[in-house]
Motif scaffolding. Structure first.
Motif, PDB file in Angstrom:
ATOM      1  N   GLN A  91       0.842   4.730   5.064  1.00  0.00           N
ATOM      2  CA  GLN A  91       1.416   3.802   4.098  1.00  0.00           C
ATOM      3  C   GLN A  91       2.143   4.522   2.970  1.00  0.00           C
ATOM      4  O   GLN A  91       2.800   3.879   2.146  1.00  0.00           O
ATOM      5  CB  GLN A  91       0.315   2.915   3.518  1.00  0.00           C
ATOM      6  N   SER A  92       2.044   5.829   2.950  1.00  0.00           N
ATOM      7  CA  SER A  92       2.716   6.619   1.915  1.00  0.00           C
ATOM      8  C   SER A  92       4.167   6.908   2.262  1.00  0.00           C
ATOM      9  O   SER A  92       4.886   7.494   1.456  1.00  0.00           O
ATOM     10  CB  SER A  92       1.973   7.950   1.720  1.00  0.00           C
ATOM     11  N   ILE A  93       4.604   6.491   3.455  1.00  0.00           N
ATOM     12  CA  ILE A  93       5.983   6.735   3.887  1.00  0.00           C
ATOM     13  C   ILE A  93       6.665   5.396   4.144  1.00  0.00           C
ATOM     14  O   ILE A  93       6.154   4.566   4.893  1.00  0.00           O
ATOM     15  CB  ILE A  93       6.028   7.606   5.167  1.00  0.00           C
ATOM     16  N   ALA A 119       0.849  -1.203   0.000  1.00  0.00           N
ATOM     17  CA  ALA A 119       0.000   0.000   0.000  1.00  0.00           C
ATOM     18  C   ALA A 119       0.877   1.242   0.000  1.00  0.00           C
ATOM     19  O   ALA A 119       1.908   1.298   0.680  1.00  0.00           O
ATOM     20  CB  ALA A 119      -0.903  -0.004   1.220  1.00  0.00           C
ATOM     21  N   THR A 120       0.491   2.253  -0.764  1.00  0.00           N
ATOM     22  CA  THR A 120       1.218   3.526  -0.793  1.00  0.00           C
ATOM     23  C   THR A 120       0.311   4.707  -0.452  1.00  0.00           C
ATOM     24  O   THR A 120       0.723   5.853  -0.594  1.00  0.00           O
ATOM     25  CB  THR A 120       1.842   3.743  -2.189  1.00  0.00           C
ATOM     26  N   GLN A 121      -0.932   4.419  -0.003  1.00  0.00           N
ATOM     27  CA  GLN A 121      -1.859   5.460   0.441  1.00  0.00           C
ATOM     28  C   GLN A 121      -2.615   4.961   1.658  1.00  0.00           C
ATOM     29  O   GLN A 121      -2.693   3.761   1.919  1.00  0.00           O
ATOM     30  CB  GLN A 121      -2.836   5.828  -0.675  1.00  0.00           C
ATOM     31  N   GLY A 122      -3.188   5.894   2.398  1.00  0.00           N
ATOM     32  CA  GLY A 122      -3.986   5.536   3.550  1.00  0.00           C
ATOM     33  C   GLY A 122      -3.161   5.284   4.793  1.00  0.00           C
ATOM     34  O   GLY A 122      -1.935   5.452   4.809  1.00  0.00           O
ATOM     35  N   GLU A 123      -3.858   4.901   5.884  1.00  0.00           N
ATOM     36  CA  GLU A 123      -3.221   4.618   7.158  1.00  0.00           C
ATOM     37  C   GLU A 123      -3.724   3.278   7.695  1.00  0.00           C
ATOM     38  O   GLU A 123      -4.917   2.968   7.585  1.00  0.00           O
ATOM     39  CB  GLU A 123      -3.531   5.724   8.179  1.00  0.00           C
ATOM     40  N   ILE A 124      -2.824   2.486   8.257  1.00  0.00           N
ATOM     41  CA  ILE A 124      -3.164   1.171   8.791  1.00  0.00           C
ATOM     42  C   ILE A 124      -2.419   0.967  10.098  1.00  0.00           C
ATOM     43  O   ILE A 124      -1.231   1.298  10.204  1.00  0.00           O
ATOM     44  CB  ILE A 124      -2.804   0.045   7.802  1.00  0.00           C
ATOM     45  N   VAL A 125      -3.086   0.424  11.094  1.00  0.00           N
ATOM     46  CA  VAL A 125      -2.446   0.093  12.367  1.00  0.00           C
ATOM     47  C   VAL A 125      -1.621  -1.179  12.194  1.00  0.00           C
ATOM     48  O   VAL A 125      -2.086  -2.171  11.631  1.00  0.00           O
ATOM     49  CB  VAL A 125      -3.491  -0.105  13.474  1.00  0.00           C
ATOM     50  N   GLY A 126      -0.354  -1.129  12.654  1.00  0.00           N
ATOM     51  CA  GLY A 126       0.488  -2.315  12.639  1.00  0.00           C
ATOM     52  C   GLY A 126       0.970  -2.724  11.265  1.00  0.00           C
ATOM     53  O   GLY A 126       1.222  -3.912  11.021  1.00  0.00           O
ATOM     54  N   LEU A 167       1.929  10.241  -8.119  1.00  0.00           N
ATOM     55  CA  LEU A 167       2.451  10.962  -6.959  1.00  0.00           C
ATOM     56  C   LEU A 167       1.387  11.884  -6.393  1.00  0.00           C
ATOM     57  O   LEU A 167       0.703  12.601  -7.125  1.00  0.00           O
ATOM     58  CB  LEU A 167       3.695  11.757  -7.350  1.00  0.00           C
ATOM     59  N   THR A 168       1.246  11.874  -5.075  1.00  0.00           N
ATOM     60  CA  THR A 168       0.226  12.678  -4.398  1.00  0.00           C
ATOM     61  C   THR A 168       0.803  13.862  -3.644  1.00  0.00           C
ATOM     62  O   THR A 168       0.051  14.738  -3.210  1.00  0.00           O
ATOM     63  CB  THR A 168      -0.548  11.795  -3.406  1.00  0.00           C
TER      64      THR A 168
END
Length: 593
Positions: free
Chosen positions: A468-470, A353-360, A504-505
């Motif tokens: 997930q973008s970092i 994944a290269t976008q969004g946020e996910i725990v763990g 790229l965002t």
């Protein structure tokens, strides 16, 4: 703590030559020779040549074939031009039916005498006994004999350059050479130990110096086979890399490149072309201050640039465009495996994944190398962590299934110990965690994922999502300091390529250790994206800075910062919440009223 303090400027992403644009390197008054870039080796060779008591120099070098001609030329420059008459003249009286052949000897009076010195310096990287020591030839019908001079005789008073690999294959050659160097006398022997010589041949004095080219492994083997060799020999090293720390050294390197190009029939190189070459070499050495100065490598690059330039003309100068065109074509022709790996990610056969946020879940960065392929490339790896009720065990799934090496296992353990030390967690947590490199099917090793493992463990324990973008790379110690890793250019470009092809965002980027700044020599595509704010690169010194960038909150409580609850507070609250049911159960069992 402001994360913008760790954000790199696009100017920091590539090294630049600090050469004044008005310097015309082609008009330099003094040409820069290869050994001008080797001050230590050059001084050692000069001392060796001047010292009459030194007869053997062990010169460490990696590629003997490319350095031997340069060494020959350097010796000719530093030796007297007039070759003294040394050696002897052998007179032969052939045998007849009543006598044996007789050989008499007298000092050489002319260079035309049969065993007078003929050369000042010579190279014999591959040779046998007769080439080195000469031989006795016997006519099969008349039984007349003839003495043939070898390199030892031809170089009487001169320097012989040999390869250690050849002597190790035929170590008997070294024993005889050592005797000559020690006694300074040449004695004749039969090449065939089962046959005697047809007659006695007088010995004569020989003054010889030998330079033995050897790499590290060959030097170690020589030392094992002859324990005295390091005691009787001088030692020096041809350095594979040249320091580019200041402007003076950069100009010296640029002058050497220009001279080498001119001597080998290549066109002159513009300043922009020199900068592009420097950036490429710095990328390969992973150090802006140390670049490879192998003449063989330089010749290969210049040949490739000329061949890749369809409009090549001897009168044209090579610019950065010419070099970059060649480097791009080289990357493409070696990039099949890289493209296959990236296509698997883009088609979600491997999920990253290269976008969004996910725990763990976090994107680590790794370098992929395939046996039989000259090119390596960077690839993001999805690292996940889940936390459950348990006895405080941190399970490294890769290590437990023998898919990871010892260094990787050490890195995961350090991440666990670092977290416990910084957050002052109880000796036994009410949680168990498992860390997995998802969709990893081959063995991995190295500790460059320990920072990412620390961050994903923090995310799972605090129940905080990770962007997930970092992507993250870096090795940590038990105190939370972030240390250097290798392959940082490939790692950054690998993650950037996936993000670029997906679009790229402006929120995507990587976190790297501050200590790798001198390794950075990124492609023009990455530099342009950073310059235009489409991609970001952060440098961090410790886990505190990394957590501030990723979670937008401090790792530890700080009286000065009351805006966001610290990560340590969230983890401690969760630990206490999980621990309370156990305490209440203990009280009910043992303190019944």
């Amino acid at each position: 703590m402001n994360s913008s303090n760790q954000l790199l400027n696009w100017r920091d992403l590539r090294p630049e030559l600090n050469i004044k644009s008005d310097i015309n390197l082609l008009e330099t008054t003094k040409d820069t020779d290869f050994f001008d870039l080797q001050p230590h080796a050059g001084a050692a060779i000069e001392r060796f040549l001047k010292n009459d008591n030194s007869t053997l120099l062990l010169l460490k070098s990696e590629q003997h074939g490319q350095y031997a001609p340069l060494l020959e030329n350097f010796i000719r420059i530093n030796q007297p031009n007039e070759l003294a008459i040394k050696g002897v003249k052998y007179d032969l009286k052939q045998a007849d039916s009543f006598s044996f052949p007789e050989v008499s000897v007298e000092p050489a009076k002319s260079k035309m005498d049969n065993f007078a010195a003929k050369k000042q310096v010579a190279t014999a990287l591959y040779c046998d006994q007769s080439q080195l020591f000469g031989c006795i030839r016997v006519n099969s019908s008349s039984h007349d004999i003839m003495l043939s001079a070898g390199l030892v005789h031809q170089l009487n008073g001169g320097v012989l350059i040999l390869s250690a690999s050849n002597l190790l294959e035929r170590f008997d050659l070294w024993h005889r050479l050592k005797q000559i160097l020690t006694t300074k006398q040449f004695d004749w022997y039969s090449l065939n130990p089962l046959k005697i010589m047809p007659c006695d041949i007088p010995s004569y004095p020989v003054e010889l110096k030998i330079i033995l080219l050897a790499n590290r492994a060959e030097l170690a083997t020589l030392d094992e086979l002859d324990e005295d060799i390091l005691q009787i020999a001088d030692y020096a090293e041809i350095e594979s890399y040249f320091s580019m720390e200041n402007c003076e050294k950069q100009i010296k390197w640029a002058s050497f490149v220009q001279q080498y190009a001119r001597q080998n029939g290549f066109p002159a190189i513009k300043e922009s072309g020199l900068t592009a070459l420097y950036q490429y070499l710095a990328r390969q050495s992973e150090d802006r201050h140390l670049i490879n100065i192998s003449p063989l490598k330089l010749k290969s690059i210049l040949s490739g640039v000329v061949a890749c330039n369809k409009n090549y003309n001897q009168s044209n100068s090579l610019s950065a465009v010419d070099f970059l065109r060649y480097f791009d074509s080289l990357s493409q022709q070696q990039g099949f495996l890289r493209e296959c790996a990236y296509n698997e990610i883009l088609k979600e056969q491997i999920y990253v994944a290269t976008q969004g946020e996910i725990v763990g879940q976090i994107n680590g960065l790794s370098v992929i190398e395939y046996a039989g392929s000259p090119a390596s490339f960077g690839e993001p790896s999805r690292i996940s962590c889940i936390v459950q009720f348990g006895e405080g065990e941190i399970i490294d799934v890769e290590r437990k299934n023998e898919l990871a090496g010892n260094i990787h296992g050490k890195g995961i353990m350090i991440a666990e110990l670092c977290l416990a030390n910084i957050l002052e967690l109880p000796s036994q947590l009410p949680f168990s965690a498992s860390i997995v490199f998802e969709q990893s099917y081959s063995e991995i090793d190295g500790d460059s994922a320990s920072l990412a493992s620390f961050c994903v463990l923090v995310s799972a324990l605090a129940n905080l999502p990770l962007p997930q973008s970092i992507a993250v790379t870096g090795a940590i110690d038990q105190f939370g300091l972030v240390h250097s890793v290798g392959g940082v250019n490939e790692k950054i470009e690998g993650f950037f390529t996936i993000c670029e092809r997906r679009g790229l965002t402006g929120h995507q980027g990587v976190i790297i250790p501050t200590t790798v700044l001198n390794q950075l020599s990124l492609s023009e595509t990455v530099v342009s994206a950073v310059k235009n704010g489409k991609f970001s690169i952060w440098t961090v010194d410790d886990v505190f800075q990394a957590c501030q960038i990723l979670f937008k909150r401090p790792l530890l409580s700080d009286d000065k910062n009351t805006e966001e609850t610290s990560i340590s507070t969230l983890i401690n609250h969760r630990v206490q919440h999980r621990a309370e049911p156990k305490i209440r159960l203990f009280e009910r069992l043992f303190f019944k009223r």
